[in-house]
Write a protein that holds these residues in place. Sequence first.
Motif, PDB file in Angstrom:
ATOM      1  N   TYR A  20       0.705  -1.119   0.153  1.00 35.59           N
ATOM      2  CA  TYR A  20       0.003  -0.015  -0.033  1.00 35.59           C
ATOM      3  C   TYR A  20       0.741   1.442  -0.104  1.00 35.59           C
ATOM      4  O   TYR A  20       2.057   1.222   0.816  1.00 35.59           O
ATOM      5  CB  TYR A  20      -0.819  -0.070   1.336  1.00 35.59           C
ATOM      6  N   LYS A  57     -10.498   2.371  -4.686  1.00 35.80           N
ATOM      7  CA  LYS A  57     -10.388   1.172  -3.779  1.00 35.80           C
ATOM      8  C   LYS A  57     -10.020   1.792  -2.381  1.00 35.80           C
ATOM      9  O   LYS A  57     -10.490   1.406  -1.314  1.00 35.80           O
ATOM     10  CB  LYS A  57      -9.538   0.011  -4.228  1.00 35.80           C
ATOM     11  N   LEU A  58      -8.811   2.347  -2.346  1.00 34.15           N
ATOM     12  CA  LEU A  58      -8.181   2.871  -1.062  1.00 34.15           C
ATOM     13  C   LEU A  58      -8.910   4.037  -0.556  1.00 34.15           C
ATOM     14  O   LEU A  58      -9.104   3.814   0.814  1.00 34.15           O
ATOM     15  CB  LEU A  58      -6.756   3.573  -1.534  1.00 34.15           C
ATOM     16  N   SER A  60     -12.355   4.057  -0.586  1.00 34.79           N
ATOM     17  CA  SER A  60     -13.127   3.406   0.057  1.00 34.79           C
ATOM     18  C   SER A  60     -12.888   2.571   1.110  1.00 34.79           C
ATOM     19  O   SER A  60     -13.428   2.842   2.174  1.00 34.79           O
ATOM     20  CB  SER A  60     -13.910   2.529  -1.178  1.00 34.79           C
ATOM     21  N   GLU A  61     -11.743   1.867   1.030  1.00 35.48           N
ATOM     22  CA  GLU A  61     -11.076   1.213   2.224  1.00 35.48           C
ATOM     23  C   GLU A  61     -10.923   2.024   3.589  1.00 35.48           C
ATOM     24  O   GLU A  61     -11.233   1.661   4.723  1.00 35.48           O
ATOM     25  CB  GLU A  61     -10.108   0.342   1.910  1.00 35.48           C
ATOM     26  N   PHE A  62     -10.420   3.370   3.223  1.00 37.64           N
ATOM     27  CA  PHE A  62     -10.072   4.195   4.519  1.00 37.64           C
ATOM     28  C   PHE A  62     -11.275   5.231   4.701  1.00 37.64           C
ATOM     29  O   PHE A  62     -11.144   6.275   5.585  1.00 37.64           O
ATOM     30  CB  PHE A  62      -8.757   4.756   3.893  1.00 37.64           C
ATOM     31  N   SER A  68      -5.021   5.631  11.492  1.00 39.69           N
ATOM     32  CA  SER A  68      -4.674   4.249  11.341  1.00 39.69           C
ATOM     33  C   SER A  68      -3.387   3.767  12.131  1.00 39.69           C
ATOM     34  O   SER A  68      -2.485   4.654  11.887  1.00 39.69           O
ATOM     35  CB  SER A  68      -4.699   3.677   9.795  1.00 39.69           C
TER      36      SER A  68
END
Length: 115
Positions: A20, A57-58, A60-62, A68
Amino acid sequence: MSQSKKRLYRITFINQGKVYEVFAQHAYQGEMYGFVIIEDLVFGEHSTVVVDPTEEKLKSEFSGVKRSLIPMHAVVRIDEVEKEGVARIHDLGSNVTTLPASYLPQGRGGPGKDG
């Protein structure tokens, strides 16, 4: 660097067999030993029709993540950068070798045992 300019960090880490690469305004060692905290993730605001599916996608994921905690052993590097790039996820690659599960040569039963 002027005081009014915000710092920006590119954090590269391994998560579930993928690499990532994200951008954040804050990256520091956390209160919980062995973790790096990243806060205020930054994602590009695209004004064009072209959308990067990896960055989406990232994003959405975060989504909704305030901060974090990343295990220190998963962090590959942290760079302070001048400007934001594209957040992405990519495969680990074949040039990474994992450490062997056992250091004993084959045929050996362990200390004090004849093979």
